[in-house]
Write an enzyme that holds these catalytic residues in place. Sequence first.
Site, PDB file in Angstrom:
ATOM      1  N   THR A 130       0.619   3.264   1.540  1.00  0.00           N
ATOM      2  CA  THR A 130       1.961   3.669   1.975  1.00  0.00           C
ATOM      3  C   THR A 130       2.409   4.938   1.262  1.00  0.00           C
ATOM      4  O   THR A 130       3.045   5.814   1.859  1.00  0.00           O
ATOM      5  CB  THR A 130       2.963   2.528   1.673  1.00  0.00           C
ATOM      6  OG1 THR A 130       2.524   1.377   2.362  1.00  0.00           O
ATOM      7  CG2 THR A 130       4.375   2.891   2.081  1.00  0.00           C
ATOM      8  N   ASP A 156      -0.756  -6.402  -6.267  1.00  0.00           N
ATOM      9  CA  ASP A 156      -1.927  -5.903  -7.008  1.00  0.00           C
ATOM     10  C   ASP A 156      -1.541  -5.164  -8.301  1.00  0.00           C
ATOM     11  O   ASP A 156      -2.384  -4.988  -9.170  1.00  0.00           O
ATOM     12  CB  ASP A 156      -2.743  -4.938  -6.129  1.00  0.00           C
ATOM     13  CG  ASP A 156      -3.168  -5.569  -4.824  1.00  0.00           C
ATOM     14  OD1 ASP A 156      -3.208  -6.811  -4.757  1.00  0.00           O
ATOM     15  OD2 ASP A 156      -3.458  -4.835  -3.858  1.00  0.00           O
TER      16      ASP A 156
END
Length: 359
Positions: free
Chosen positions: A115, A137
Amino acid sequence: MLRVGILTSGGDCQGLNAAIRAVGKALYLEFGKDVEIYGLRDGYKGLITGDVWKMTPNDFSGIINLGGTILGTSREPYKLLISGTPEAKEKIEGMKSTYKKLKLDCLVILGGNGTHKTANLLSELGMHVITLPKTIDNDLWGTDVTFGFQSAVAVAANVLDSIHTTATSHGRVFIVEIMGHKVGWLTLYAGIAGSANAILLPEIPYDTKVLARMIDKRSKNGKRFSIIAIAEGAMSKDEAKLNKREFRSKREQQAYPSVAYQLADELGQLTGHEVRVAVPGHIQRGGSPCPYDRVLATRFGAAAAKLIADKNWGNMVGMRDGVIVPVPLKEVAGKLKTVPLDNDVIQTARDIGITFGDK
Ligand code: F6P
């Protein structure tokens, strides 16, 4: 009138709604009737196709504890967007045209690594962009922490707790595969919190024989079970020597569903123990954000509103040494935050006898 577009892109995580809520509440408080917020549906897709709705203050209420994203999300791979194909060009034109048609003053984009590459591209194309770092993550460069991470640690640690009881009853070896894409943050923290005996990270290639020795030693010491937390991106020492193409072809030939099954097979043969695999998968991204993530997402969201008020475009809101700071998008885009080998949490795990399978 200030006109703000907001979207969530990439894999969802806990805390997205808490962040969206904070952006909305802070903007309405600062600008009152002089701000309009437009929700773009399903990530960049909404920007490409103009799938958008005008939000109201009510949309931002009662959602701090809600998992997922009220805006919807999707993956729109950056690589394809910059491929130069007619389809890619059309998508970029679509994004420019929606931004222009809605007369937006800025876009607030909530996302992870992929993104951020696209967000930086939009910024380079002249759009005013502010981003917020989300991902279970925790692998976004430029911020010590991302929201979603601590909630996922809680879920994965809970899985490890539950596995302990059944592993003990049956005297089995369990391998729990934890998400995290190419990095080991989630496995490291969940592995310690869930008292795994071995933690295997992409950053530290493992030797199956070291793990077999750990299992045998525990067995000789009267421990009926062993638990290994393995990151989905982990690899053996032999695999680490291969180039990308060789690695892919090795994994394809072996045709295990994932690395945990490969290791289970090898350990079963080496030790003669009964080995089972548990893969919690997307459950780690589901459910309510933990209180830490609710607070973090709120801090990030409110800070984004301040950057908008200051017209301080082209930044991600990050946290460094406990302080919320703007981090230039061009510095963030395309960089991965892996677990450094000298990380003190790794050392802590080693200090209490957890093996990383390397020695
Ligand atoms: O980036 C978040 C994440 O959950 C990773 O940990 C995982 O590798 C990936 O997304 C899974 O992606 P998808 O939701 O597209 O299956």
